[in-house]
Design a protein around this motif. Structure first.
Motif, mmCIF file in Angstrom:
data_model
loop_
_atom_site.group_PDB
_atom_site.id
_atom_site.type_symbol
_atom_site.label_atom_id
_atom_site.label_comp_id
_atom_site.label_asym_id
_atom_site.label_seq_id
_atom_site.Cartn_x
_atom_site.Cartn_y
_atom_site.Cartn_z
ATOM 1 N N ARG A 535 79.346 58.970 81.290
ATOM 2 C CA ARG A 535 79.280 58.612 82.702
ATOM 3 C C ARG A 535 79.647 57.146 82.905
ATOM 4 N NH1 ARG A 535 75.915 62.337 85.752
ATOM 5 N NH2 ARG A 535 74.974 60.631 86.928
ATOM 6 N N GLU A 536 79.227 56.315 81.977
ATOM 7 C CA GLU A 536 79.582 54.902 82.080
ATOM 8 C C GLU A 536 81.081 54.724 81.872
ATOM 9 O OE1 GLU A 536 80.397 52.682 79.136
ATOM 10 O OE2 GLU A 536 80.935 51.257 80.703
ATOM 11 N N MET A 537 81.628 55.448 80.927
ATOM 12 C CA MET A 537 83.064 55.296 80.663
ATOM 13 C C MET A 537 83.918 55.787 81.820
ATOM 14 S SD MET A 537 83.588 56.010 76.614
ATOM 15 C CE MET A 537 82.319 57.194 76.262
ATOM 16 N N LEU A 538 83.428 56.770 82.537
ATOM 17 C CA LEU A 538 84.181 57.253 83.691
ATOM 18 C C LEU A 538 84.270 56.175 84.770
ATOM 19 C CD1 LEU A 538 82.869 60.927 84.063
ATOM 20 C CD2 LEU A 538 85.202 60.227 83.495
ATOM 21 N N THR A 539 83.278 55.303 84.798
ATOM 22 C CA THR A 539 83.294 54.267 85.835
ATOM 23 C C THR A 539 83.660 52.900 85.282
ATOM 24 O OG1 THR A 539 80.949 53.857 85.472
ATOM 25 C CG2 THR A 539 81.529 55.462 87.169
ATOM 26 N N ARG A 540 84.017 52.866 84.003
ATOM 27 C CA ARG A 540 84.321 51.571 83.382
ATOM 28 C C ARG A 540 85.575 50.962 83.997
ATOM 29 N NH1 ARG A 540 85.084 51.547 77.032
ATOM 30 N NH2 ARG A 540 82.881 52.139 77.164
ATOM 31 N N ARG A 541 85.521 49.674 84.176
ATOM 32 C CA ARG A 541 86.713 48.965 84.664
ATOM 33 C C ARG A 541 87.259 48.097 83.550
ATOM 34 N NH1 ARG A 541 86.844 49.165 90.458
ATOM 35 N NH2 ARG A 541 84.818 49.776 91.302
ATOM 36 N N ASP A 542 88.584 47.949 83.571
ATOM 37 C CA ASP A 542 89.186 47.076 82.557
ATOM 38 C C ASP A 542 89.165 45.636 83.063
ATOM 39 O OD1 ASP A 542 92.439 48.428 83.436
ATOM 40 O OD2 ASP A 542 91.320 46.782 84.360
ATOM 41 N N GLU A 543 89.803 44.735 82.290
ATOM 42 C CA GLU A 543 89.714 43.310 82.632
ATOM 43 C C GLU A 543 90.306 43.044 84.008
ATOM 44 O OE1 GLU A 543 90.362 44.878 79.042
ATOM 45 O OE2 GLU A 543 92.173 44.142 80.070
ATOM 46 N N GLY A 544 91.319 43.847 84.387
ATOM 47 C CA GLY A 544 91.949 43.598 85.688
ATOM 48 C C GLY A 544 91.121 44.084 86.859
ATOM 49 N N GLY A 545 89.980 44.744 86.554
ATOM 50 C CA GLY A 545 89.149 45.249 87.636
ATOM 51 C C GLY A 545 89.472 46.670 88.039
#
Lengths: 955, 321, 238
Positions: A535-545
């Motif tokens: 669930r966290e990975m589904l909402t994870r953002r990369d460095e660019g946001g």
């Protein structure tokens, strides 16, 4: 006696009632059902007495279909994530289908025009792989699979690489003639009703039913012999049975000589590229030593009398040994003796010996003989069919382990030694199997094709590799698929690794994707390991946001936990509102005695703005102008799904539905498209069955009439040949050679991958401790933790059912009473359950019928508050829990293996759910309530309110 | 069984009322000096009121009261039906009796209705108790002690209430006071014997008997007669509640049971005993004593329900009834 | 006539098909439908069911047995639920079926107290008691195909663990099964003469083992292999 009287009774007004026939969809058993409607409502659902699968019976799930149809959890309209809201918050706005389709097709067109592999399309518990796989191939992405990688691939691949058919999907036990039946690791699952029907037949006939399972519920409850085995050690038990059979000499020499590669000669030339491969003649045929002519001969020769044991020197000077010699040497070793394995697998040595000897007695002393004339592939006609009536069946308890592939092969080895395959009383093949070993389809692995814009794949995304060249990896060995299927880490991943998609996509490993499209797969909840992490990975953002997975499309019929994470929700119909084809090209409903397929058709109107997903797939394919869906002039080839099913031909005359083909509707299995095919099915109670004549029913793998017929109707490849079962698997040896550094071709690039291949790609089955056990301190986590599916529910999909959830709306962790007492634990205690990956809190219950070192719970009962149309304080959320929180999709790191490894079988990539090891600790006073707890999902716009009192009556 | 207030109240009030009516009938019939003649009709009316209040309370227990009028239909087989029929007759008779007393009617007429009222009051007491004692699935009710206890306690309540009325008037009720003491002793004996009888597990049914598989299983690979083995519930087939668990699954905590038992002894038995012995006849004390006694009986009745272990509990996992 | 069920405890796998099929048939049946479900999607779901399946364990590990026991109205010959009913709502038909007349029941619960098997449940909507009707609206319904004139639970049972018929007819399937397998009624000591019969688990079959005289299979691998090779050679030489 009390007085009796008759009184007038109220009568049901049936004037508005109609009868329809379609197919159930509560699990993948796909029983035929008879549905009585009253106006637009469903009045009654019962089994169809004429249907070959269920013959009129219907399980609790099917019988509760009305409440599935009436669930307030049904999605009602396409949804878009509310602008400005975060993914996962579950806030949506309703949109029209036009907007949804425009949005999606535009995005897909852009992906296709740049890099089709940026689309990951994975399907959960569907039954339409043939269509979705074709769609993915046409789109040009290799990142497709159904869910078999976390479900049953170990059984499928082990079977298809060993005997030419398999447990689970492609075979069924002969309950009519079996005299001894062994069920390995099976609790309720699909093939649900046929097993129930069959077990009753067995018991009525006085046949013995042995269940090897850590838990004594369900089928195991009625077993004559319950063998509580330690999870993950079934392979050890199986190979110990092999040891006893070899020790006693109770093996079927005739079967082994004629139908397996037991006599084939294996080159013994360590350090060379041919070491461990079959010795072959000039024509490339495997050779044997012929005892009659005292010379080497083609193994497939009609009159050959092969030696089963021995070592010879080949003409070129190399030594070669028979497969059976190698097998006997290994399995007669004391490592597999009953006395050695008893403590490890939890089964006493006397029991192991008794089981093996009972099987042998029944196989050889109680053989059955049917007066059926049949001809084998060598032209010999036989006046009867002899069966060694020992039957077996195996499912998840074998599959869901990182040693499941080899364990399944060990079971097949028992069957081969007993000569107990596809004969009367055996585990028998179901059309379109048996097939060549393995089926000759290869996964697309050409990077030039995979990453080419606007280009379909030349091959299907999935397939059956037989050597390193056929892996889907770049030249430097990095995987080319997002799930790493067919890589050095998971070479024979024929069903993909759906459980790794989100993790890898979030980590951009091996590359970032653009869109993840999930169909009917609850990956944000019970279908994932490491639920919180996923669930966290589904909402994870990369460095660019930006989101690491930029766009998530969820297709489902109900408000599941995963729907809450979507950027776009496409609502599907229920099973009573749609057309479906349960096809021979897919996972068919065939029985051993009949090739069969079936359809669904709409029984009740769709009273909301939803569309059948197959129609949407056809629509998207048409908009994207995927070649198979587009005419040469660029116009749309198929109006809709119904049109596609009727008119699409995979090969000339071969379509998705086998019945009533030909312009006149009179051809079966092969024929030109019949525009009235759907009508023909509906007229015939929505199923088609072609019954094999007696002469074709048994030993199909060597049955000339069957194989020639099968080849003509594209159920078997060209040319038809006898299928020789593979005790020794040469494809595995090739991968092993690559690991050892001797293969004349691609090899793994890391030492860790080499070591894995060298160890686990053993061409003969063997047993090893599950990988998780190898990497943790086993005494810190002394208990095995597993789940079972309950009979009234199937995975996640029944808590929205008002009737079924009254049976089960919460779950406990079950522990052996003696084990619990030794730990000072009692019924209803709150306990912490801890693994190397996480912990959870739940209530404990003790019971007798569970292996002493095992704990278990019902699968998928726990739900997120607010999902599935349930109140936020429903017991599913407050008293239900998932074991998934304790299972990581990755193995713990090991010193000698720096790579992050999937918690999976190293051969097939099958998710190793049941490898879980835990400890159970009593919670401190005051530590009550299930944990972890998740915030409730907000209701969806347009959701119907759930009634507080239901008085259902169909009128 | 869950002690339903409506039913508990019904049996206590009704029992008391019937006791009053039976005793006022006796007073009228035998010309006993316990009550002043002008007080008799009031006492009778009070008895009738208590009985009617109890009966009305019992109808609150019905889930579909609009069919209540049908409750007289199965007189031939149903104790509840009989109770209904006889209650109706009793109410009519007692009302007539009270009216005759108020009107100062003819002695033989009064005597006639006195006999009728006494007979009917006793009949209703027995019918009411037999509703419970007739139920085979409830071992704790199926004993002759049930109707005996109900009979005695009803008369005890009635006698205490009458004594209260009598002593407020300071009428010649010494014998009535003696009767109260006798009834107290009888009540103590009957309840003690009842509780001893139901504690004995001789006729208790077991879970093994309930599911009918007491013969157990034979471990695989062995031969010979399998020995009887213990059974336990693995799963009731529902994770929530049902009508059956609501109705029959009531579990009384040990300390609550102690409280109820104490309430019965202290309020139901000791308080009246002390009151009669102490001879405090002021109206408030009389009222308090009678109320305390009835309160104690409410506790006893609640216990009667709470201690009942219906056989259906075996199917839900109880080891024995 | 003495209609009733036979339930086979040897093959019942506890799947709840019978319970659910009953629920769906009777929910829309004119006899006692609808069957109320309270709080169906909430925290405290509880509905009216005529048939419930309960699961028990007998014995101790590792020789324990699990028994699944479906229970519904036993249609007793001497049904106390009929005799205690004050309104006459509860009655027994000439064919043996015990029914609750929904027009007469006042919901006093006494029949539920009288029934040792928990066969009756109160429907909170109607305020009446409801129970298994032996699908009286199916078994005599000539508009249904003849094989389907059976209770819904019997038709649905995937393990063929349920049978319906007339116990007064010694040739009927239920009579024969009960006689052959030692069918028993539940709690017969209470005297209600339950008509439904449960078939006890069968004795496990014994597979003759001619290898009893073979010792443990842990003898030295070399001699076992030698025997095997010898036997194979003799086979190939035939």
């Amino acid at each position: 006696m009390i007085p009796t009287e008759d009184r007038a009774l109220p009568r049901e007004d049936k004037s508005a009632q109609r009868t329809h026939y379609t197919t159930c969809y509560m699990c993948a058993c796909r029983c035929g059902i008879k549905v009585t409607t009253e106006g637009e409502e469903v009045r009654f659902i019962q089994g169809n007495p004429a249907h070959p699968i269920n013959r009129g019976v219907l399980c609790a799930k099917g019988s509760a279909g009305i409440m599935k149809q009436n669930s307030p959890a049904k999605l009602r309209k396409p949804l878009k994530r509310k602008p400005g809201s975060a993914r996962g918050a579950g806030e949506f706005v309703q949109i029209e289908w036009d907007e949804a389709l425009d949005l999606l097709s535009a995005r897909l067109a852009k992906i296709r025009a740049t890099n089709p592999a940026q689309l990951a399309f994975f399907t959960g518990r569907d039954q339409m792989q043939a269509l979705s796989g074709l769609w993915a191939q046409q789109f040009g992405t290799p990142n497709w699979s159904a869910h078999g990688g976390f479900c049953s691939v170990n059984m499928a691949v082990a079977g298809l690489y060993t005997i030419g058919f398999s447990f689970w999907e492609f075979g069924a036990p002969d309950f009519d003639l079996a005299k001894y039946f062994v069920l390995w690791g099976v609790a309720e699952d699909h093939s649900s009703n046929p097993i129930k029907i069959g077990l009753e037949k067995l018991k009525r006939r006085g046949a013995k039913f042995v269940s090897i399972n850590p838990v004594r519920t369900g089928y195991s409850a009625i077993a004559d012999d319950w063998v509580p085995v330690r999870p993950g050690t079934d392979g050890l038990l199986a190979l110990s049975i092999v040891h006893v059979l070899l020790h006693d000499g109770t093996i079927d020499f005739a079967f082994l000589s004629r139908h397996t590669n037991a006599p084939w000669l294996v080159v013994q030339a360590p350090g060379t590229p041919d070491d461990g491969l079959f010795a072959r003649d000039a024509g490339g045929n495997p050779i044997v030593f012929d005892e009659g002519t005292r010379a080497f001969a083609d193994a497939g020769g009609a009159d050959v009398r092969p030696a089963l044991f021995g070592t010879w020197t080949l003409p070129d000077g190399r030594r070669a040994t028979t497969v059976l010699s190698l097998a006997a040497e290994r399995y007669l070793d004391s490592r597999y003796a009953p006395a050695t394995v008893a403590a490890e697998c939890g089964v006493p040595a006397e029991t192991i010996e008794r089981l093996a000897r009972e099987m042998a007695h029944v196989a050889f002393k109680e053989a059955v003989e049917l007066p059926i004339r049949w001809t084998d592939m060598w032209g010999r006609t036989h006046d009867s069919v002899v069966g060694r009536p020992v039957a077996m069946y195996a499912m998840r308890g074998i599959s869901a382990h990182s040693n499941g592939f080899h364990t399944c092969r060990a079971l097949h080895l028992i069957q081969m030694l007993l000569g107990a395959l596809d004969g009367p009383g055996n585990f028998r093949a179901r059309a379109p199997y048996p097939r060549r070993i393995p089926v000759r389809t290869l996964p697309e692995n050409d990077p030039a094709v995979i990453f080419a814009p606007d280009t379909p794949l030349k091959r299907m995304p999935n397939g059956n590799p037989t050597k390193p060249e056929e892996l889907v990896v770049a030249a430097d060995g990095t995987p080319l698929r997002i799930d790493h299927a067919f890589s050095w880490g998971s070479p024979l991943a024929s069903h993909g690794l759906m459980h790794m998609v989100i993790t890898n996509a979030a980590n951009h490993d091996p590359y970032p994707i653009d869109t993840l499209l999930l169909f009917m797969a609850n990956m944000a909840w019970n279908s994932s390991m490491n639920t919180t992490g996923v669930r966290e990975m589904l909402t994870r953002r990369d460095e660019g946001g930006e989101y690491a997975i930029p766009f998530l499309v969820v297709v489902d019929a109900f408000h599941s936990e995963t729907v809450g994470f979507a950027d776009l929700v496409l609502p599907d119909t229920t099973y009573l509102e749609r057309h479906d084809a349960i096809s021979l090209l897919d996972r068919p409903i065939s029985e051993p005695d009949a090739a069969a397929d079936a359809i669904r058709h709409p029984i009740v109107p769709t009273n909301r703005d939803v569309r059948p997903w197959q129609d949407v797939l056809v629509e998207l394919a048409s908009r994207l102008k995927l070649p198979a869906f587009t005419k040469p002039d660029g116009s749309r080839k198929f109006a809709d799904y119904k049109d596609f099913i009727v008119n699409y031909e995979k090969l000339p005359g071969i379509g998705f539905l086998a019945g009533w083909r030909g312009a006149d509707g009179k051809s079966h299995l092969r024929g030109a498209p019949n525009p009235k095919q759907w009508e023909a099915y509906i007229e015939n109670q929505s199923f088609f069955a072609h019954h094999w004549p007696d002469s074709m029913r048994y030993y199909k793998f060597a049955n000339r009439d069957y194989l020639e017929f099968a080849e003509k109707h594209a159920l078997f490849g060209t040319p038809p040949v006898a299928v020789t079962m593979q005790i020794y698997s040469e494809p595995l040896q090739k991968f092993r050679l690559a690991g050892q550094g001797h293969y004349a071709g691609p090899q793994p690039t890391t030492a860790a991958d080499r070591a894995r291949l060298a160890t686990y790609f053993d061409p003969l089955p063997f047993w090893y401790p599950p990988l998780e056990t190898q990497r943790i301190a086993a005494d810190e986590y002394p208990l095995h933790a597993i789940t079972q599916r309950p009979m009234p529910m199937y995975h996640a999909w029944d808590s929205q059912n008002a009737w079924l959830r009254q049976i089960l709306s919460a779950n406990h962790l079950y522990m052996n009473r003696g084990t619990a007492a030794a730990q000072g634990l009692a019924d209803e205690d709150w306990v912490w359950v801890e693994s190397h990956h996480g912990r959870l809190r739940c209530r404990l219950r003790t019971m007798e019928g569970v292996e002493a070192n095992t704990v278990w719970t019902w699968n998928a009962i726990g739900k997120q508050a607010g999902a599935w149309g349930l109140a936020t304080d429903a017991p599913e959320a407050t008293a239900g829990f998932l074991l998934n929180h304790l299972i990581s999709e990755l193995l713990p790191k090991a010193g000698d293996d720096p790579q992050r490894r999937s918690n999976a079988d190293p051969v097939t990539g099958q998710a190793a759910w049941f490898d879980l090891r835990v400890r159970v600790v009593k919670a401190a006073p005051g530590e009550t309530g299930v944990w972890p707890v998740f915030p409730p999902m907000p209701p969806l716009p347009g959701a119907v309110a759930a009634p507080s009192r239901l008085r259902w009556s169909a009128r | 069984m869950k002690p339903a207030l409506s039913v508990v109240l019904f049996t206590v009030l009704s029992g008391a009322g019937l006791g009053v009516l039976a005793l006022t009938g006796c007073v009228a019939l035998f010309g006993l000096p316990w009550l002043f003649p002008e007080r008799l009709p009031h006492a009778t009316a009070l008895g009738l009121a208590l009985t009617v209040a109890g009966l009305l309370s019992s109808t609150l227990h019905l889930a579909n009261p609009r069919n209540a009028w049908r409750a007289f239909a199965r007189f031939r087989t149903s104790w509840l039906s009989r109770e209904g029929v006889f209650s109706l007759l009793l109410v009519a008779s007692a009302a007539m009796f009270a009216a005759l007393l108020y009107a100062g009617a003819d002695a033989s007429l009064r005597a006639g209705f006195a006999v009728l009222t006494i007979a009917l009051a006793w009949t209703v007491l027995v019918c009411t108790a037999m509703i419970y004692a007739g139920l085979k699935p409830i071992r704790q009710w199926r004993t002759p002690w049930t109707p005996v206890a109900y009979f005695v306690l009803g008369h005890l309540s009635g006698a205490l209430i009458l004594l209260g009325i009598a002593r407020v008037d300071a009428s010649n009720s010494v014998r009535l006071a003696h009767l109260c003491l006798v009834l107290v002793v009888l009540a103590v004996a009957v309840k003690a014997l009842y509780w001893r009888a139901i504690r004995a597990p001789r006729d208790a049914l077991t879970l093994e008997q309930a599911i009918g598989v007491p013969q157990g299983v034979r471990p695989a690979g062995t031969s010979g007669t399998p020995t009887a083995m213990q059974a336990r519930l693995f799963d009731a087939g529902h994770t929530g509640r049902t009508f059956l668990t609501d109705e029959f699954g009531f579990r009384l905590a040990r300390r609550h049971r102690g409280v109820l038992l104490a309430a019965f002894w202290l309020l139901g038995i000791v308080a009246p005993l002390v009151w009669v012995a102490g001879a405090w006849w002021q109206t408030p004390v009389v009222v308090a004593a009678c109320a305390a006694h009835l309160g104690g009986l409410l506790a006893e009745r609640a216990l009667f329900f709470a201690d009942a272990r219906h056989t259906v509990r075996l199917y839900h996992g109880d080891a024995r009834t | 006539m003495k209609l009733g069920l036979v339930i086979d405890l040897d093959t019942c796998v506890g799947c709840h098909a019978c319970a659910t099929a009953c629920k769906e048939w009777n929910g829309a049946s004119a006899i006692s439908g609808p069957l109320t479900d309270d709080d169906p999607y909430g925290a405290d779901p509880a509905g009216v069911w005529f048939n419930r399946v309960r699961h028990y364990e007998v014995g101790t590990y590792p020789a324990s047995k699990t028994v699944n026991v479906p229970m519904s109205c036993m249609h007793c010959e001497d049904a106390a639920c009929v005799t205690v009913c004050p309104t006459g709502a509860s009655y027994k038909r000439k064919d043996g079926i015990v029914l609750v007349d929904q027009d007469k029941c006042m919901g006093c619960n006494l029949c539920a107290w009288a029934c040792p098997y928990g066969a009756r449940e109160l429907d909170p909507s109607s305020g009446t008691m409801k129970k298994c009707t032996l699908c009286v609206d199916r078994i005599h319904d000539t508009s249904l195909p003849e094989p389907e004139r059976q209770p819904a639970c019997v038709l649905a049972c995937p393990a063929h663990a349920r049978f319906f018929g007339d116990f007064d007819d010694p040739a009927s399937q239920v009579s024969r099964l009960s006689a052959e397998r030692g069918g028993f009624g539940m709690l017969p000591q209470l005297g209600y003469k339950p008509v439904n019969r449960y078939l006890p688990p069968r004795e496990p079959p014994v597979v003759a083992r001619d290898a009893d005289e073979r010792g443990p299979a842990s003898a030295d691998a070399g001699s076992a292999l030698a025997r095997l090779v010898d036997a194979a050679r003799r086979f190939a030489a035939r």
